[in-house]
Design an enzyme around this catalytic site. Sequence first.
Site, PDB file in Angstrom:
ATOM      1  CG  ASP A 116      -2.224  -0.874   0.823  1.00 45.16           C
ATOM      2  OD1 ASP A 116      -2.246  -1.469  -0.277  1.00 45.16           O
ATOM      3  OD2 ASP A 116      -3.150  -0.961   1.639  1.00 45.16           O
ATOM      4  CG  ASP A 134      -0.831  -3.062  -3.255  1.00 46.05           C
ATOM      5  OD1 ASP A 134      -1.790  -3.654  -2.742  1.00 46.05           O
ATOM      6  OD2 ASP A 134      -0.071  -2.320  -2.618  1.00 46.05           O
TER       7      ASP A 134
HETATM    8  P1  NAI Z   1      -4.001   3.443  -9.123  1.00 42.58           P
HETATM    9  O1  NAI Z   1      -4.460   4.720  -8.533  1.00 42.58           O
HETATM   10  O2  NAI Z   1      -2.544   3.212  -9.298  1.00 42.58           O
HETATM   11  O3  NAI Z   1      -4.694   3.258 -10.580  1.00 42.58           O
HETATM   12  C1  NAI Z   1      -6.004   3.603 -10.907  1.00 42.58           C
HETATM   13  C2  NAI Z   1      -6.096   3.717 -12.420  1.00 42.58           C
HETATM   14  O4  NAI Z   1      -7.466   3.829 -12.809  1.00 42.58           O
HETATM   15  C3  NAI Z   1      -5.386   4.954 -12.998  1.00 42.58           C
HETATM   16  O5  NAI Z   1      -4.652   4.569 -14.143  1.00 42.58           O
HETATM   17  C4  NAI Z   1      -6.528   5.865 -13.433  1.00 42.58           C
HETATM   18  O6  NAI Z   1      -6.204   6.677 -14.563  1.00 42.58           O
HETATM   19  C5  NAI Z   1      -7.581   4.827 -13.808  1.00 42.58           C
HETATM   20  N1  NAI Z   1      -8.929   5.361 -13.832  1.00 42.58           N
HETATM   21  C6  NAI Z   1      -9.508   6.212 -12.961  1.00 42.58           C
HETATM   22  N2  NAI Z   1     -10.759   6.504 -13.388  1.00 42.58           N
HETATM   23  C7  NAI Z   1     -10.968   5.797 -14.527  1.00 42.58           C
HETATM   24  C8  NAI Z   1     -12.052   5.670 -15.417  1.00 42.58           C
HETATM   25  N3  NAI Z   1     -13.171   6.331 -15.224  1.00 42.58           N
HETATM   26  N4  NAI Z   1     -11.901   4.856 -16.494  1.00 42.58           N
HETATM   27  C9  NAI Z   1     -10.757   4.152 -16.688  1.00 42.58           C
HETATM   28  N5  NAI Z   1      -9.705   4.255 -15.878  1.00 42.58           N
HETATM   29  C10 NAI Z   1      -9.802   5.056 -14.806  1.00 42.58           C
HETATM   30  O7  NAI Z   1      -4.643   2.299  -8.243  1.00 42.58           O
HETATM   31  P2  NAI Z   1      -4.261   0.731  -8.206  1.00 42.58           P
HETATM   32  O8  NAI Z   1      -3.310   0.460  -7.103  1.00 42.58           O
HETATM   33  O9  NAI Z   1      -3.886   0.284  -9.569  1.00 42.58           O
HETATM   34  O10 NAI Z   1      -5.661   0.091  -7.788  1.00 42.58           O
HETATM   35  C11 NAI Z   1      -6.802   0.216  -8.636  1.00 42.58           C
HETATM   36  C12 NAI Z   1      -7.947  -0.563  -8.050  1.00 42.58           C
HETATM   37  O11 NAI Z   1      -7.626  -1.947  -8.074  1.00 42.58           O
HETATM   38  C13 NAI Z   1      -8.261  -0.198  -6.585  1.00 42.58           C
HETATM   39  O12 NAI Z   1      -9.649   0.014  -6.437  1.00 42.58           O
HETATM   40  C14 NAI Z   1      -7.853  -1.415  -5.807  1.00 42.58           C
HETATM   41  O13 NAI Z   1      -8.740  -1.662  -4.746  1.00 42.58           O
HETATM   42  C15 NAI Z   1      -7.966  -2.521  -6.830  1.00 42.58           C
HETATM   43  N6  NAI Z   1      -7.086  -3.618  -6.506  1.00 42.58           N
HETATM   44  C16 NAI Z   1      -7.672  -4.841  -6.313  1.00 42.58           C
HETATM   45  C17 NAI Z   1      -6.922  -5.935  -5.932  1.00 42.58           C
HETATM   46  C18 NAI Z   1      -7.561  -7.286  -5.770  1.00 42.58           C
HETATM   47  O14 NAI Z   1      -6.992  -8.174  -5.178  1.00 42.58           O
HETATM   48  N7  NAI Z   1      -8.736  -7.492  -6.292  1.00 42.58           N
HETATM   49  C19 NAI Z   1      -5.486  -5.800  -5.651  1.00 42.58           C
HETATM   50  C20 NAI Z   1      -4.931  -4.479  -5.947  1.00 42.58           C
HETATM   51  C21 NAI Z   1      -5.745  -3.427  -6.339  1.00 42.58           C
END
Ligand code: NAI
Length: 575
Positions: A252, A275
């Site tokens: 995180d 992550d």
């Molecule tokens: P991050 O902040 O690095 O990436 C988020 C991405 O989403 C950015 O590239 C942003 O431009 C994009 N984004 C935002 N609004 C958007 C939209 N309307 N349309 C398309 N793209 C959009 O965050 P991270 O670390 O990559 O995490 C993203 C999500 O994945 C979080 O909600 C997290 O909870 C989830 N996640 C789930 C896991 C699991 O085990 N299921 C593990 C790690 C993350």
Amino acid sequence: MNFSIQKDSVGGGTYMAVKQRGRPLLLDPQTNKGTAFSAEERRRLRLDGLLPPAICSMSDQLRRVYDSFCAAPTDLDKYVYLAALQDRNETLFYRLLYEHIEEMLPIVYTPTVGEACQRFSHIYRRARGLYVTYDHRHQLERVLRHVDLDRVSIMVVTDGERILGLGDQGAGGMGIPIGKLCLYTLCAGVPPYNALPVMLDVGTDNRERLDDPLYLGLRHERVRGTGYQDFVDAFVSAVRAVFPGAVLQWEDFLKGNAIQQLGRFRDQLCSFNDDIQGTAAVVVAGLLASSRITGLPVQEQRVVLSGAGAAAQGIAALIVEAMTESGLQESEARSRIWCVDTGGLVVNDRPGLESFKARFARDPNEVTGFARDPEGRIQLVEVIRSVRPSVLLGASGVGGLFSKAVVRAMAASCNRPVIFALSNPTSKSECHPRDAIEWSNGQAIVATGSPFQTVEHAGKHFRIGQANNVYCFPGIGLGAIIGRLSRLSDRTFLAAAKALAEAVTPADLKQGSVYPSLKSIRECSHAVACAVIRQAAAEGACPAITADEVDNAVRRSMWFPEYLPMRHEPALFLG
Ligand code: NAI
């Protein structure tokens, strides 16, 4: 530590040798059995009179603590109750979780742990783990030597800046390493007395926390730039000096720092970022398992990734790894992945593209026929209509992003579209699985990051597989510890993904789930750990075990929460 696990030289059974007698045994959560101390132990360990007379079995104790758990009115109260139990009697705590894993995982980890991090300074009871602050930067080894564990085999480290989807929680982020290590023990049997949660406190930019009179962290804004990096560098050097061979999991961190620390240290010590890399392994496992339903092998998939952040980066890289292993050139593999973010389809004429996005950006000439919105963006639905993907992955953190139009477009692209809404917590899920199944007329193969109930559609029941990191990271950590791995390569994560995919049974697939049931989590972790060791051995990164010893070595090492007979043997602790 006040105890060590010993083998009886006569009977061969294991027992717990303890340094002290009397009340200290009841005050240490690792030696405390509470009312389960036998009559003889009470006599020999000078506990007579310090406990009520009834001698309980562990199942009696489990009934009592489960009743108390159920009586706690809110999920946060349940979290506080479990934390107190962990501080009081660790064996009973883990056994309770083990017996009720599906009910309790969402309490000790996401989503409730998020609230616990936000309320950390208000619900705080007792210190756990290590708080390394920026003020310690010139004495890090001295601080690390305060840890009272025999051996640190694994540590989970956060700086609290990107806690789940909840942003900067400062010192409150400590709830995450604590929760994550709890899962290492619960799901993979990593002994709790070798696991160290660490909070790197460099301040917080969360105004609400700074203004809270009860806030427990450093009360200033985050140290950034070279001051921050020098501190992290010094911390890693201290870890290598004080806990050589420990596995370090980064947890995180904000995207830029997460990528930076992973790149900087992954060859210096056995470390990984869950992550990025753990998520990728779980997602690729789901894709491999879904191939058993669709009949489409991984190298023939076309994948649209919605969200292009840290998680997406890891996922895209591991899909490429899986495709190249199956015979594609890297450029061919990359050309099968389309990334969409807030700016629409990532195209390489976009100014200031980050290096990860640049690697997956499309050539503008390739997309001349794609419709653009008034701002010039190529939106997700248009990408799906034009590309006709077989897989849609959501890692955007935007709840409801997969609208009816998006799901319908997927259903029009292929017979059995794979749709994973990975974002957490539940409110951030890109779609509700019920909608994805309904809008695709039951065709979609759906998985989600957060837990959802079984969906009924047209008389059929669909169990919703949870693309949850918990299926991989505990086994990866266990494998790294037992194999004494020097590093974790990308292929190791692919090996973990394949092992998890193989653990998905025909019954799981028949129920519509491309992930196993949580009830089999320890078997999954065992399989993942073995795969990790075998892959590392093939790469020469695992000095500890030969391939045919792996299964047994891993199984033998898995700690299970049960009481051991206890003997007072102070001589073992002299010197
Ligand atoms: P991050 O902040 O690095 O990436 C988020 C991405 O989403 C950015 O590239 C942003 O431009 C994009 N984004 C935002 N609004 C958007 C939209 N309307 N349309 C398309 N793209 C959009 O965050 P991270 O670390 O990559 O995490 C993203 C999500 O994945 C979080 O909600 C997290 O909870 C989830 N996640 C789930 C896991 C699991 O085990 N299921 C593990 C790690 C993350």
